[in-house]
Design an enzyme around this catalytic site. Structure first.
Site, PDB file in Angstrom:
ATOM      1  N   ASN A   8       6.041 -18.875 -62.286  1.00  0.00           N
ATOM      2  CA  ASN A   8       6.767 -18.861 -61.281  1.00  0.00           C
ATOM      3  C   ASN A   8       7.722 -20.010 -60.935  1.00  0.00           C
ATOM      4  O   ASN A   8       7.116 -20.983 -60.373  1.00  0.00           O
ATOM      5  CB  ASN A   8       6.056 -18.279 -59.899  1.00  0.00           C
ATOM      6  CG  ASN A   8       7.190 -18.083 -58.816  1.00  0.00           C
ATOM      7  OD1 ASN A   8       8.368 -17.993 -58.945  1.00  0.00           O
ATOM      8  ND2 ASN A   8       6.654 -17.719 -57.541  1.00  0.00           N
ATOM      9  N   HIS A 181      10.375  -8.850 -53.178  1.00  0.00           N
ATOM     10  CA  HIS A 181       9.046  -8.422 -52.915  1.00  0.00           C
ATOM     11  C   HIS A 181       8.613  -7.351 -53.884  1.00  0.00           C
ATOM     12  O   HIS A 181       7.506  -6.593 -53.477  1.00  0.00           O
ATOM     13  CB  HIS A 181       8.507  -8.240 -51.729  1.00  0.00           C
ATOM     14  CG  HIS A 181       8.669  -9.549 -51.022  1.00  0.00           C
ATOM     15  ND1 HIS A 181       8.653  -9.752 -49.420  1.00  0.00           N
ATOM     16  CD2 HIS A 181       8.467 -10.934 -51.335  1.00  0.00           C
ATOM     17  CE1 HIS A 181       8.749 -11.062 -49.084  1.00  0.00           C
ATOM     18  NE2 HIS A 181       8.699 -11.741 -50.068  1.00  0.00           N
ATOM     19  N   ARG A 242      13.505 -17.409 -41.659  1.00  0.00           N
ATOM     20  CA  ARG A 242      14.591 -16.733 -42.022  1.00  0.00           C
ATOM     21  C   ARG A 242      14.865 -15.634 -40.782  1.00  0.00           C
ATOM     22  O   ARG A 242      14.066 -15.116 -40.348  1.00  0.00           O
ATOM     23  CB  ARG A 242      14.512 -15.731 -43.266  1.00  0.00           C
ATOM     24  CG  ARG A 242      14.518 -16.588 -44.593  1.00  0.00           C
ATOM     25  CD  ARG A 242      14.298 -15.932 -45.901  1.00  0.00           C
ATOM     26  NE  ARG A 242      13.143 -16.186 -46.620  1.00  0.00           N
ATOM     27  CZ  ARG A 242      12.682 -15.695 -47.533  1.00  0.00           C
ATOM     28  NH1 ARG A 242      13.077 -14.388 -47.925  1.00  0.00           N
ATOM     29  NH2 ARG A 242      11.639 -15.993 -48.316  1.00  0.00           N
TER      30      ARG A 242
END
Ligand code: ADP
Length: 401
Positions: A8, A181, A242
């Site tokens: 990642n 996601h 967020r």
């Protein structure tokens, strides 16, 4: 034993794991590693293997140096690619646009297609490509597979995927709901039917991925029909830092009257908002401590978070018509009993009843937290995106032989 390497790659960091694809979601990976501060003078590589942590500090000029040095460290520890059999490398890629839905074997053409999607994820896709390119150089004889965060949601029904803005402008700029996601939502949604002892194609469910980033999805008869993140991962639920959904007019107001540039507003909504924006902290453990100390802002932040979460749950209950299961996952969803209880409080009328004792029991295992007479079953299921990527990469590599 064979393993998958999962990568990642971020703009200044690389997270990686070497994972047995047959392990359980709650198992520790065989190896996990983190390369930090790439391009800075104080780079750092941390590797966890067999219960021990190994850290080195050194300047890491670029992703290639970071990954090469990590693989050399692993080889020294006896758990690197020259000692253990790695059958596939799985790369997390944030944006697959409308191009990619399922995992893809990486070749030069696929890299170019991921590059073409950079305008949709200007911070993420370039970093993902860096990771792919250096890993292919370092491990040229192993199949590399791209697994897309948006993939699971690519075929959302148009009513959920389209925004009600001018169709020409939307088409020209590839504006639509992509969702993110996806690997986690698919992984969790894939486990629930067995817990209900029913085939996936008959199950209607809501998945609540509540981590630092947070998203919800509605899955009807095995297919996602809506999700809360949008064209970008800024939309939907209130998150750690967020904002989630806000009136888009706020952005014009801040630009016109608040003296803020587009970059400043971007930073505000992505990094200085959400729970942190109201309470000053984004970790739910801190938030609850502050609430217990009667901190008004912490209480407000929690209530705004829960209100927005319930709003989405309500919307998805209506979209699904009949709900068989609601599942909590990720850092907050797996660990925070208060959030779970408050998200579903007072819904007995809709067949949703949480068992207080089951909900408060701490466990790393998949479990039911609803009462036996709750018509909607409520579960906590640990997510593990790296394991899911390892499984997908291994399966595709095996299929292609
Ligand atoms: P990410 O989106 O970074 O992958 P995670 O899924 O790891 O996030 O979730 C991290 C968040 O989970 C933390 O910021 C914290 O709010 C929450 N969290 C972790 N452990 C606990 C806990 N024991 N109790 C409450 N919240 C927790």
């Amino acid at each position: 034993m064979t393993y998958a390497l999962v990568i990642n790659s971020g703009s200044s960091s690389i997270k990686f794991q070497i994972v047995d694809p047959n392990s359980a979601a709650s198992d520790d990976p065989f190896v996990s590693g983190l390369v930090e501060q790439i391009g800075e003078p104080n780079g750092r590589i941390t590797i966890k293997h067999a219960g021990e942590k190994h850290a080195t500090q050194l300047p890491i000029a670029n992703h290639k140096v970071g990954l090469e040095t990590s693989m050399a460290m692993l080889n020294e520890l006896g758990c690197g690619p020259t000692q253990v059999e790695i059958t596939a490398v799985g790369h997390r890629v944030v944006h697959g646009g409308m191009v990619f839905s399922v995992p893809e074997l990486i070749n030069d053409q696929v890299v170019e297609m991921i590059r073409d999607l950079i305008p949709l994820a200007p911070l993420h896709n370039p970093a993902n490509i860096d990771g792919i390119e250096v890993a292919r150089e370092i491990l040229p004889n192993i199949p590399h597979v791209a697994v897309f965060d948006t993939g699971f949601f690519r075929d959302l029904p148009p009513a959920a995927a389209l925004y009600a803005i001018n169709a020409e402008v939307a088409a020209k700029n590839q504006i639509r709901r992509y969702g993110f996601h996806g690997t986690s939502h698919e992984f969790i949604a894939g486990q629930v039917p067995a817990m209900l002892d029913r085939p996936a194609s008959t199950v209607n469910q809501i998945v609540l991925h509540l981590g630092n980033g947070a998203s919800a999805s509605a899955i009807k008869n095995g297919h996602p029909i809506d999700t809360s993140m949008g064209m970008t991962p800024l939309a939907g639920l209130v998150m750690g830092t967020r904002s989630g959904d806000i009136d888009p007019g706020i952005i014009f107001h801040l630009a016109r009257n608040g003296g803020m540039s587009i970059d400043e507003i971007d930073n505000l909504l992505n990094r200085q908002s959400g729970v942190k924006g109201i309470a000053g902290v984004n970790d739910f453990r801190d938030l609850h401590r502050m609430i217990s100390e009667e901190n008004e802002n912490a209480w407000l932040a929690y209530n705004v978070y829960i209100h927005q979460l319930r709003r989405l749950i309500g919307a998805y209950m209506i979209a699904l018509g009949r709900v068989d299961a609601i599942t909590f996952t990720a850092g907050v969803g797996e660990n925070d009993a208060a959030t779970r209880a408050d998200a579903l409080a007072g819904l007995a009328h809709y067949g949703i009843k949480i068992d207080k004792e089951r909900n408060e029991l701490r466990s790393g295992e998949p479990r039911q937290i609803s009462t036996d007479d709750s018509t909607v079953r409520v579960f906590v299921v640990p997510t593990n995106e790296e394991l899911a990527i390892a499984q997908k990469a291994t399966a595709l590599a095996a299929k292609l032989g």
